[in-house]
Design a protein around this motif. Structure first.
Motif, PDB file in Angstrom:
ATOM      1  N   ILE A  90      28.808 -45.357  32.015  1.00  0.00           N
ATOM      2  CA  ILE A  90      27.966 -44.243  31.584  1.00  0.00           C
ATOM      3  C   ILE A  90      26.799 -44.026  32.536  1.00  0.00           C
ATOM      4  CG2 ILE A  90      26.556 -43.322  29.712  1.00  0.00           C
ATOM      5  CD1 ILE A  90      28.266 -44.873  27.767  1.00  0.00           C
ATOM      6  N   LEU A  91      25.943 -45.040  32.663  1.00  0.00           N
ATOM      7  CA  LEU A  91      24.719 -44.853  33.442  1.00  0.00           C
ATOM      8  C   LEU A  91      25.013 -44.609  34.920  1.00  0.00           C
ATOM      9  CD1 LEU A  91      22.429 -47.598  31.827  1.00  0.00           C
ATOM     10  CD2 LEU A  91      22.572 -45.159  31.271  1.00  0.00           C
ATOM     11  N   GLU A  92      25.795 -45.489  35.535  1.00  0.00           N
ATOM     12  CA  GLU A  92      26.006 -45.376  36.979  1.00  0.00           C
ATOM     13  C   GLU A  92      26.822 -44.140  37.350  1.00  0.00           C
ATOM     14  OE1 GLU A  92      27.451 -49.066  38.534  1.00  0.00           O
ATOM     15  OE2 GLU A  92      25.538 -50.097  38.186  1.00  0.00           O
ATOM     16  N   THR A  93      27.775 -43.756  36.478  1.00  0.00           N
ATOM     17  CA  THR A  93      28.554 -42.558  36.773  1.00  0.00           C
ATOM     18  C   THR A  93      27.732 -41.286  36.555  1.00  0.00           C
ATOM     19  OG1 THR A  93      29.447 -42.621  34.530  1.00  0.00           O
ATOM     20  CG2 THR A  93      30.767 -43.621  36.263  1.00  0.00           C
ATOM     21  N   THR A  94      26.785 -41.342  35.637  1.00  0.00           N
ATOM     22  CA  THR A  94      25.908 -40.190  35.408  1.00  0.00           C
ATOM     23  C   THR A  94      24.879 -40.051  36.533  1.00  0.00           C
ATOM     24  OG1 THR A  94      26.164 -40.396  33.010  1.00  0.00           O
ATOM     25  CG2 THR A  94      24.277 -39.136  33.791  1.00  0.00           C
ATOM     26  N   GLU A 109       9.207 -48.517  33.104  1.00  0.00           N
ATOM     27  CA  GLU A 109       8.973 -47.668  31.941  1.00  0.00           C
ATOM     28  C   GLU A 109       9.827 -46.412  31.987  1.00  0.00           C
ATOM     29  OE1 GLU A 109       4.988 -46.823  30.847  1.00  0.00           O
ATOM     30  OE2 GLU A 109       4.275 -48.844  31.252  1.00  0.00           O
ATOM     31  N   GLN A 110       9.855 -45.731  33.120  1.00  0.00           N
ATOM     32  CA  GLN A 110      10.630 -44.511  33.235  1.00  0.00           C
ATOM     33  C   GLN A 110      12.118 -44.796  33.151  1.00  0.00           C
ATOM     34  OE1 GLN A 110       9.370 -41.549  33.116  1.00  0.00           O
ATOM     35  NE2 GLN A 110      11.412 -40.584  33.190  1.00  0.00           N
ATOM     36  N   PHE A 111      12.531 -45.984  33.598  1.00  0.00           N
ATOM     37  CA  PHE A 111      13.947 -46.347  33.519  1.00  0.00           C
ATOM     38  C   PHE A 111      14.425 -46.315  32.072  1.00  0.00           C
ATOM     39  CE2 PHE A 111      17.344 -49.389  32.827  1.00  0.00           C
ATOM     40  CZ  PHE A 111      18.252 -49.059  33.830  1.00  0.00           C
ATOM     41  N   LEU A 112      13.642 -46.865  31.155  1.00  0.00           N
ATOM     42  CA  LEU A 112      14.035 -46.877  29.748  1.00  0.00           C
ATOM     43  C   LEU A 112      14.203 -45.463  29.211  1.00  0.00           C
ATOM     44  CD1 LEU A 112      11.791 -49.748  28.328  1.00  0.00           C
ATOM     45  CD2 LEU A 112      14.226 -49.843  28.835  1.00  0.00           C
ATOM     46  N   GLU A 113      13.332 -44.547  29.605  1.00  0.00           N
ATOM     47  CA  GLU A 113      13.425 -43.165  29.151  1.00  0.00           C
ATOM     48  C   GLU A 113      14.653 -42.473  29.733  1.00  0.00           C
ATOM     49  OE1 GLU A 113      11.607 -41.789  26.756  1.00  0.00           O
ATOM     50  OE2 GLU A 113      10.739 -43.803  26.602  1.00  0.00           O
ATOM     51  N   GLU A 114      14.902 -42.693  31.012  1.00  0.00           N
ATOM     52  CA  GLU A 114      16.069 -42.091  31.651  1.00  0.00           C
ATOM     53  C   GLU A 114      17.360 -42.620  31.023  1.00  0.00           C
ATOM     54  OE1 GLU A 114      16.209 -39.798  34.063  1.00  0.00           O
ATOM     55  OE2 GLU A 114      14.034 -39.588  34.196  1.00  0.00           O
ATOM     56  N   GLU A 115      17.380 -43.900  30.788  1.00  0.00           N
ATOM     57  CA  GLU A 115      18.547 -44.524  30.156  1.00  0.00           C
ATOM     58  C   GLU A 115      18.767 -43.938  28.762  1.00  0.00           C
ATOM     59  OE1 GLU A 115      19.891 -49.125  29.970  1.00  0.00           O
ATOM     60  OE2 GLU A 115      18.066 -48.659  28.843  1.00  0.00           O
ATOM     61  N   GLY A 116      17.668 -43.795  28.010  1.00  0.00           N
ATOM     62  CA  GLY A 116      17.756 -43.248  26.660  1.00  0.00           C
ATOM     63  C   GLY A 116      18.285 -41.832  26.626  1.00  0.00           C
ATOM     64  N   LYS A 117      17.844 -40.988  27.574  1.00  0.00           N
ATOM     65  CA  LYS A 117      18.303 -39.594  27.620  1.00  0.00           C
ATOM     66  C   LYS A 117      19.816 -39.515  27.779  1.00  0.00           C
ATOM     67  CE  LYS A 117      14.095 -37.598  29.641  1.00  0.00           C
ATOM     68  NZ  LYS A 117      13.514 -36.987  30.865  1.00  0.00           N
ATOM     69  N   VAL A 118      20.350 -40.358  28.647  1.00  0.00           N
ATOM     70  CA  VAL A 118      21.797 -40.339  28.875  1.00  0.00           C
ATOM     71  C   VAL A 118      22.550 -40.721  27.599  1.00  0.00           C
ATOM     72  CG1 VAL A 118      23.695 -41.394  30.160  1.00  0.00           C
ATOM     73  CG2 VAL A 118      21.554 -40.835  31.331  1.00  0.00           C
TER      74      VAL A 118
END
Length: 744
Positions: A90-94, A109-118
């Motif tokens: 999911i994450l790496e392909t997105t 911090e931003q990583f958690l938000e980006e991960e959550g959006k996906v």
């Protein structure tokens, strides 16, 4: 948004005819099937998976290094269902980049938000999903995923994780602070994980991914089969009976306390077992860690989710215990060891159950109902019940009250003061001018009086329950400290795991010694259970002869009042086991005991009982002598109950293996008897004066600082009643009127 459902799964399966197939839809979902499957096996596997999961997902949660990806693939092959790895699929392909590259690009911090959006735009059903280690740090993501999934936490000890991660040269992972050391990040993660999981899989050191996958599979099957772990009365009718067997779930057994037919609740199936590796992994664990694994196996997660159970355990065995080990084991002399069960707030072994039971009870009861918990005490239970229920949150105390009935002149002065002093806004003490057996019988009569209990429910919206060891939720936590004692002997190097150990327990109502039997059923290799009685030795006589006889037997007051019992309630549970769950026989025997004051067990059953049990009794003189001699040889002061156990162990234990003496109370609770045993002249003092004098002796164990502070702190008034059940009913109704809001 991607959504692959079960019908699509089956269509894909029917085209493979046993070949290994990888299906990618939007590069997010893999369906992995083993090569060796035939079409028929694939179809069968799909149907078993569907019945197991429905449209829900298995969500594997854990830190980096826990093995989620590998375990997920194995489970997917086992179930022939979709397998999704959040990081890779999911994450790496997105993102079109690795997770490590993304983390470096945007920061923690931003990583958690980006991960959550996906993930908030991701949908799957009936799949095994291996979450990233950081998913649980994003609340919105977990709420979203958990709606359609069973969260399974792979709990790997922190030190094992660090070793695994060091092999992959990872020394930093996503955490609350980018500069936080790896060990602290992992410990922080564990606290976060606790609030999300439905099932916890304890991953012992060295366990293979295949073993962990099997554990997950079995745990999910258990989770989905709510009726797999039910309870029946000891007096239930055997197979072939026209009467339907009434089963209860754990929560119902805890709430009701006593079965409607007068019997006691027991598991319908065998006790769960831990294997050798699991027990070995607990040797270096804390009491809380041991308690969590044992209770998770004994309480179905639908009754109490594992995460919530863990919170209760941590609350129960926290700062309210004077010793961080909760129930430590101390070498006394030769092959004898003392299991100290008196470090709780009221100084007796009852705290080990009654600091936890109120939390179990409050969780299990319906949120709109009021409950009045009744307990009969021969000494220590009363204060422990009142103390335990007084520690509930205010919202629970408004709907749960506790009443303790005690023999007015049948317990020590200290015990009485302690019971009265532990009264709070939701707890009351009632002295009865009779003995413990009357108190216990009166409770049973009130529980079995459907007119009375129905009236309380209709008129006041209040239901009666019990906190005596007849309540399964009270008995079960006692299994923990017996298992923990054995594990402590292993960790201290006195034995290796698997070596036999005897236990000697001062026994009145049979609950404590029965919990040791249950520990053996779970895999602790106890050899003999030594039942130690005082002058009220009805149990000793029964174990030796099979005759339970109360005719011409009168209760005698002794220095060990918690053993001053003639009708031993929990014996019925063990006889139910010994007789191969013959409920019809239990009903016959205990009705005969009630009506004719005796019953005789068949010879073959007596021999079966004696395979595990030895019994003897101790006189008052020998009890005091044991206290005196132990103090002068080792500097250790035994309370009178523990002294009874030591005398009996000295008599009957063959010294070919260690023996654990259960020390059920702190000697401070029986200061007058201790002073008499040690031949201290200043015996005619107040309880506080006696305690101060004993404290000056600098003996072991040290003084219990919490005991005196609870005596008569508040609520020194209490009710004294005549031994009349109708009078007790009237008093209960008055308490209910005062405490609970009357139902309109």
């Amino acid at each position: 948004m991607l959504h692959i459902n079960r019908c699509q799964h089956l269509k894909l399966i029917t085209k493979t005819y046993g070949s290994l197939m990888h299906f990618k839809a939007n590069r997010h979902l893999k369906l992995i099937l083993p090569r060796a499957f035939t079409f028929r096996e694939l179809k069968k596997s799909w149907f078993s998976t569907y019945s197991l999961l429905g449209d829900r997902n298995i969500l594997l949660m854990g830190p980096p290094g826990a093995g989620k990806t590998t375990v997920g693939k194995i489970i997917g092959q086992k179930l022939a269902c979709g397998v999704i790895d959040v990081d890779n699929d999911i994450l790496e392909t997105t993102w079109n980049m690795t997770v490590a590259e993304k983390l470096k690009e945007v920061g923690h911090e931003q990583f958690l938000e980006e991960e959550g959006k996906v993930l908030l735009n991701f949908v799957a059903s009936g799949a095994v999903i291996s979450l990233s280690g950081s998913n649980p740090l994003h609340d919105a993501t977990m709420y979203y995923l958990k709606k359609n999934g069973i969260v399974v936490y792979l709990d790997v000890p922190v030190i094992d994780l660090i070793n695994r991660l060091s092999l992959t040269k990872i020394d930093r992972i996503v955490g609350p602070n980018s500069g936080m050391p790896l060990k602290e990040v992992l410990q922080y993660r564990r606290q976060v994980y606790k609030k999300w999981y439905d099932i916890r899989i304890f991953c012992e050191d060295g366990a293979s991914a295949e073993v962990i996958a099997d554990k997950v599979f079995d745990a999910v099957k258990r989770y989905e089969d709510v009726d797999s772990e039910t309870f029946v009365s000891t007096r239930y009718k055997p197979k072939g009976s026209e009467e339907k067997v009434s089963t209860k779930h754990f929560s119902e057994a805890v709430i009701e306390g006593l079965a409607s037919d007068g019997g006691l609740f027991v598991p319908r199936k065998e006790f769960p077992k831990l294997n050798f590796v699991e027990w070995k992994s607990l040797v270096g664990a804390t009491y809380v860690e041991r308690a969590q694994l044992i209770l998770e196996r004994c309480i179905h997660p639908v009754d109490i989710p594992a995460s919530r159970l863990g919170e209760m355990i941590e609350t129960a065995y926290g700062e309210n215990f004077a010793c961080s080990k909760i129930a430590p084991v101390r070498h006394l002399w030769g092959n004898q060891f003392i299991l100290e069960l008196f470090h709780g707030p009221t100084g007796s072994f009852k705290d080990l159950s009654l600091q936890l039971l109120p939390h179990l009870f409050a969780y299990c009861i319906p949120p709109t109902c009021n409950y009045l918990v009744l307990v009969a005490t021969s000494g220590d239970t009363g204060s422990a019940v009142l103390n335990g229920f007084s520690r509930l949150p205010s919202s629970d105390k408004q709907r749960i009250g506790a009443v303790t009935f005690f023999p007015e002149n049948g317990i020590s002065d200290f015990q009485k003061e302690q019971i009265i002093g532990n009264q709070r806004e939701n707890g009351w003490a009632v002295g009865i001018k009779s003995d413990f057996d009357f108190c216990q019988t009166a409770l049973r009569k009130m529980f079995n009086d459907s007119d009375f209990t129905g009236f309380l429910t209709i008129e006041y919206g209040t239901t009666l329950s019990s906190a005596n060891s007849i309540n399964w939720g009270r008995l079960l936590p006692q299994v923990i400290y017996h298992a923990s004692a054995y594990l402590d002997l292993v960790s201290q190097g006195f034995i290796s795991f698997g070596s036999p150990v005897d236990v000697c327990i001062p026994t009145g109502n049979f609950g404590n010694i029965l919990a040791a039997v249950y520990a053996k059923m779970m895999g602790i290799p106890f050899r003999k259970f030594i039942c130690a009685s005082n002058k009220n030795h009805v149990l000793t006589d029964f174990i030796k002869t099979g005759l339970y006889d109360l005719r011409k037997r009168k209760l005698v007051q002794t220095f060990s009042p918690s053993l001053d019992i003639l009708k031993s309630s929990n014996l019925e549970r063990h006889l139910h086991f010994v007789t191969d769950r013959d409920g019809k026989l239990m009903s016959k025997l205990f009705h005969q005991l009630e009506n004719q004051q005796h019953f005789q067990l068949e010879k073959i059953l007596v021999e079966k009982l004696q395979q595990d049990f030895i019994a003897d009794w101790c006189s008052e003189e020998n009890c005091l002598a044991a206290i005196n001699s132990t103090y002068h040889t080792s500097g250790y002061i035994l309370d009178p109950h523990t002294a009874v156990a030591k005398v009996v162990a000295d008599k009957v234990q063959d010294k070919t293996c260690p023996v654990i003496l259960a020390s059920t109370a702190h000697y401070s609770k029986f200061a007058s008897a201790i002073m008499q045993a040690l031949k201290i002249q200043e015996i005619n003092q107040t309880s506080s004066g006696q305690l101060s004098l004993l404290s000056s002796y600098n003996a072991l164990p040290p003084p219990h600082e919490g005991l005196l502070g609870r005596i008569k702190q508040q609520g020194s008034d209490y009710q004294v009643c005549a031994p009349d059940v109708n009078i007790l009913k009237e008093h209960l109704e008055t308490l209910i009127q005062k405490h609970f809001m009357k139902v309109s």
